[in-house]
Design a protein around this motif. Sequence first.
Motif, PDB file in Angstrom:
ATOM      1  N   VAL A  41       8.761  -0.852  -5.702  1.00 65.50           N
ATOM      2  CA  VAL A  41       7.658  -1.257  -6.388  1.00 65.50           C
ATOM      3  C   VAL A  41       8.113  -2.338  -7.489  1.00 65.50           C
ATOM      4  O   VAL A  41       7.579  -3.465  -7.642  1.00 65.50           O
ATOM      5  N   HIS A  42       9.114  -2.002  -8.098  1.00 68.05           N
ATOM      6  CA  HIS A  42       9.747  -2.602  -9.332  1.00 68.05           C
ATOM      7  C   HIS A  42      10.443  -4.080  -8.492  1.00 68.05           C
ATOM      8  O   HIS A  42      10.396  -4.987  -9.072  1.00 68.05           O
ATOM      9  N   THR A  80       0.941  -1.061   0.173  1.00 63.57           N
ATOM     10  CA  THR A  80       0.071   0.085  -0.026  1.00 63.57           C
ATOM     11  C   THR A  80       0.873   1.157  -0.014  1.00 63.57           C
ATOM     12  O   THR A  80       1.990   1.199   0.344  1.00 63.57           O
ATOM     13  N   VAL A  81       0.440   2.338  -0.363  1.00 60.10           N
ATOM     14  CA  VAL A  81       1.139   3.578  -0.601  1.00 60.10           C
ATOM     15  C   VAL A  81       1.744   3.985   0.861  1.00 60.10           C
ATOM     16  O   VAL A  81       2.887   4.404   0.928  1.00 60.10           O
ATOM     17  N   THR A  82       1.017   4.133   1.915  1.00 62.08           N
ATOM     18  CA  THR A  82       1.206   4.646   3.088  1.00 62.08           C
ATOM     19  C   THR A  82       1.598   3.444   4.127  1.00 62.08           C
ATOM     20  O   THR A  82       1.904   3.715   5.370  1.00 62.08           O
ATOM     21  N   GLU A  86       3.798   4.900  -9.865  1.00 63.43           N
ATOM     22  CA  GLU A  86       4.573   3.671  -9.430  1.00 63.43           C
ATOM     23  C   GLU A  86       3.905   2.354  -9.760  1.00 63.43           C
ATOM     24  O   GLU A  86       4.701   1.595  -9.942  1.00 63.43           O
ATOM     25  N   CYS A  87       2.682   2.304 -10.012  1.00 68.03           N
ATOM     26  CA  CYS A  87       2.117   1.014 -10.315  1.00 68.03           C
ATOM     27  C   CYS A  87       2.216   0.494 -11.850  1.00 68.03           C
ATOM     28  O   CYS A  87       1.412  -0.199 -12.526  1.00 68.03           O
ATOM     29  N   VAL A  88       2.623   1.427 -12.595  1.00 64.26           N
ATOM     30  CA  VAL A  88       2.739   1.146 -14.134  1.00 64.26           C
ATOM     31  C   VAL A  88       3.114  -0.111 -14.499  1.00 64.26           C
ATOM     32  O   VAL A  88       2.493  -0.849 -15.208  1.00 64.26           O
TER      33      VAL A  88
END
Length: 300
Positions: free
Chosen positions: A157-158, A100-102, A184-186
């Motif tokens: 994320v990668h 999750t983002v945070t 970031e989720c691309v």
Amino acid sequence: MSTEPEWMQWLGQEPEPETDLPPAAVVPLRGADSPASAAPAEHPAPAPRDQDPQPPVTAPPLVLVTGVGGGAGATTTAVGIAGAWATHDANSSVAVVDLTVTGGDLASRAAAEDQVTTIDTLIETPEPAAIMTELPRSASGARIIDRGESRFDDAVVHRVPDLLRSHVDTAVYDLGADALGSRECVRLREDADAVFVLVVQARADAFNRLRGYLDLLANAVGEWVFERTVVVISHQNSAEPDVDPSELIAHLDGLVRVEEVPYDPHLATGLAIASWELRAATVAAYDRIRRATASAEGRQ
């Protein structure tokens, strides 16, 4: 002129340009004329589906779980899917990851009793394989990886999916709410192995937002993404919902796979999830979602 409710008409339309805000729609609420409103009752569990023996399935390597708005139940669904895969095959390795983002509450909901390994630790260690074998597990046997203090940026994320792909058979990611449209989720959403699980609460306003999520995926990835998408309708309280989920299920049939998770008082406590405390209907629902993720990935 179409007599269908407005919220059901969009599936036959061309996708609209990508936008951060889902387009408005109108969902018919249950009213005085609705048979369901005459005698409020606890929402029944979904009827059992196929009872015939099912062929074996293989877990997809990458399952992305996101909520259609906050409070949809993305975290519990991620824990449930990971637990269903771990229970299905004791010889497979399954991880559930807070991405999750945070930072969310996945570790506490997954019933981790030990100190949880974080994303930071996995990325920084020279021997991730050794750490993977020591990861704390959920009550159902899925390995747990917490968000930690790392930044939600491209590198994190990668690197996490690439790292886990080499060490577990499948990884289920809790992305929280409204994450798939983020920059970031691309790479995650364009991953050829990705299966998408969109969790939508059984509410009229949440159903309205679902169109925006499906349009976002179609515009960002291509309409073929629907073949890899599972919509999960979650019941977050015992009251009768203000919209009939069966209408959405029927109308999405043939576009995406749809499953339904009934209300479960154990999940509603917000405490650690003990698999043995879940209702049988909830366990069965998570197992159907498990099979749906495999089917979406073409593995059965």
